[in-house]
Design a protein around this motif. Structure first.
Motif, short mmCIF file in Angstrom:
data_model
loop_
_atom_site.label_atom_id
_atom_site.label_comp_id
_atom_site.label_asym_id
_atom_site.label_seq_id
_atom_site.Cartn_x
_atom_site.Cartn_y
_atom_site.Cartn_z
N TYR A 1 0.83 -1.21 0.00
CA TYR A 1 0.00 0.00 0.00
C TYR A 1 0.87 1.26 0.00
CZ TYR A 1 -3.42 3.39 1.83
OH TYR A 1 -4.22 4.49 2.03
N THR A 2 1.80 1.34 0.93
CA THR A 2 2.64 2.53 1.04
C THR A 2 3.64 2.61 -0.12
OG1 THR A 2 2.43 2.44 3.44
CG2 THR A 2 4.18 3.82 2.57
N HIS A 3 4.09 1.47 -0.61
CA HIS A 3 4.99 1.49 -1.75
C HIS A 3 4.31 2.12 -2.96
CE1 HIS A 3 8.96 -0.22 -1.27
NE2 HIS A 3 8.48 -1.03 -0.35
N ARG B 1 5.87 14.61 2.05
CA ARG B 1 5.11 15.83 2.33
C ARG B 1 3.63 15.53 2.57
NH1 ARG B 1 8.20 17.41 -2.06
NH2 ARG B 1 6.39 17.37 -3.44
N GLY B 2 3.21 14.30 2.31
CA GLY B 2 1.81 13.93 2.56
C GLY B 2 0.87 14.32 1.45
N THR B 3 1.36 14.44 0.22
CA THR B 3 0.49 14.86 -0.88
C THR B 3 -0.61 13.85 -1.18
OG1 THR B 3 2.03 13.88 -2.50
CG2 THR B 3 2.32 16.22 -1.99
N HIS B 4 -0.43 12.62 -0.74
CA HIS B 4 -1.42 11.57 -1.00
C HIS B 4 -2.63 11.68 -0.08
CE1 HIS B 4 1.25 10.27 2.22
NE2 HIS B 4 0.29 9.48 2.65
N LYS B 5 -2.47 12.36 1.03
CA LYS B 5 -3.50 12.33 2.07
C LYS B 5 -4.82 12.97 1.63
CE LYS B 5 -0.13 12.21 5.83
NZ LYS B 5 0.42 12.90 7.04
N LEU C 1 -5.80 6.68 -2.60
CA LEU C 1 -5.77 5.73 -1.49
C LEU C 1 -6.52 4.46 -1.87
CD1 LEU C 1 -6.38 8.14 1.54
CD2 LEU C 1 -4.22 7.48 0.46
N GLY C 2 -7.59 4.62 -2.63
CA GLY C 2 -8.34 3.46 -3.11
C GLY C 2 -7.53 2.64 -4.09
N VAL C 3 -6.81 3.32 -4.98
CA VAL C 3 -5.97 2.61 -5.95
C VAL C 3 -4.86 1.85 -5.23
CG1 VAL C 3 -4.35 2.91 -7.87
CG2 VAL C 3 -6.48 4.21 -7.83
N ALA C 4 -4.27 2.47 -4.20
CA ALA C 4 -3.22 1.80 -3.44
C ALA C 4 -3.74 0.54 -2.77
CB ALA C 4 -2.63 2.76 -2.41
N GLN C 5 -4.98 0.57 -2.30
CA GLN C 5 -5.58 -0.63 -1.73
C GLN C 5 -5.75 -1.71 -2.80
OE1 GLN C 5 -6.04 -1.47 1.25
NE2 GLN C 5 -6.26 0.37 2.52
N LYS C 6 -6.08 -1.29 -4.01
CA LYS C 6 -6.23 -2.24 -5.12
C LYS C 6 -4.90 -2.89 -5.44
CE LYS C 6 -7.49 -2.42 -10.02
NZ LYS C 6 -7.91 -1.61 -11.20
N VAL C 7 -3.82 -2.10 -5.46
CA VAL C 7 -2.48 -2.65 -5.72
C VAL C 7 -2.11 -3.65 -4.63
CG1 VAL C 7 -0.03 -2.09 -5.88
CG2 VAL C 7 -1.71 -0.66 -7.04
N GLU D 1 3.30 9.25 -6.04
CA GLU D 1 3.53 10.63 -5.61
C GLU D 1 5.00 11.04 -5.63
OE1 GLU D 1 0.57 12.83 -4.39
OE2 GLU D 1 0.28 11.35 -6.00
N GLY D 2 5.90 10.06 -5.73
CA GLY D 2 7.32 10.36 -5.61
C GLY D 2 7.73 10.34 -4.16
#
Length: 205
Positions: free
Chosen positions: A147-149, A162-166, A172-178, A155-156
């Motif tokens: 998820y974090t990867h 810097r928390g640009t993903h927040k 965040l949904g896409v990261a859960q899918k990955v 985002e780089g």
């Protein structure tokens, strides 16, 4: 001067190999099917894992999300000029890994792999594994945290720090899918009957 021409059978063989090299796999949700269909992809992913430590299932889950294994994938257009003419793209992301121009150049400088191309699977999967390892070293993300990867990948390293993903619920949904895809891929690859090292090189050589 007599011109050289390939026999029909050879031309057909070349066409088949080129087609296999450029068309996306027919069942991208099944990693065993992907590796059976795309000869040599498993060995490339394994070589990248051995070089950087990034698990094959994680590499392939990131790549599947980014391009669905299309060698010439590009970022979408920003808009259409006057409703008719395609305008600039949202970014320079290109190829299997959707690497940006600047990030790809960083990879080439860091690894010394001159002539690497984003539309070559061998180079693209090596880039993905390199990037995942950089994320582990720079931001302390273990390879187990898919998820974090992915958030770092999208985002780089600086953007993630810097928390640009927040503020991006969709991301965040896409990261859960990955994360889910990586888990499925890991389960699948454990059941694959994959060839031994160098099998396809020996067969085709």
């Amino acid at each position: 001067m007599r011109s050289f021409s390939l026999p029909c059978a050879a031309l057909i063989t070349v066409a088949v190999l080129v087609g296999c090299a450029t068309t996306p796999p027919s069942r991208s949700n099944d990693l065993c099917s992907v590796f059976y269909e795309k000869k040599g992809w498993y060995e490339s992913a394994r070589a990248a894992r051995d070089r950087y430590g990034a698990p094959i299932a994680l590499q392939m889950a990131v790549m599947q999300q980014e391009s669905n294994f299309r060698h010439d994938a590009k970022a979408p257009r920003n808009r259409v000029f006057f409703g008719l003419i395609p305008w600039s793209r949202k970014s320079s992301a290109y190829g299997y890994s959707q690497a940006l121009d600047g990030t790809w150049e960083h990879y080439v400088r860091d690894t010394g792999v001159r002539g690497a191309r984003r539309d070559y699977f061998d180079d693209a999967v090596d880039f993905v594994a390199w990037y995942l390892n950089q994320t582990r070293e720079r931001n302390g993300v273990p390879f187990s945290d898919s998820y974090t990867h992915y958030l770092n990948y999208h985002e780089g390293w600086g953007g993630y720090s810097r928390g640009t993903h927040k503020s991006k619920a969709w991301l965040l949904g896409v990261a859960q899918k990955v994360k889910a895809n990586r888990t499925r891929y890991a389960q699948q690859i454990a059941q694959c009957e994959l060839p031994p090292p160098g099998f396809w090189q020996r067969l085709l050589g």
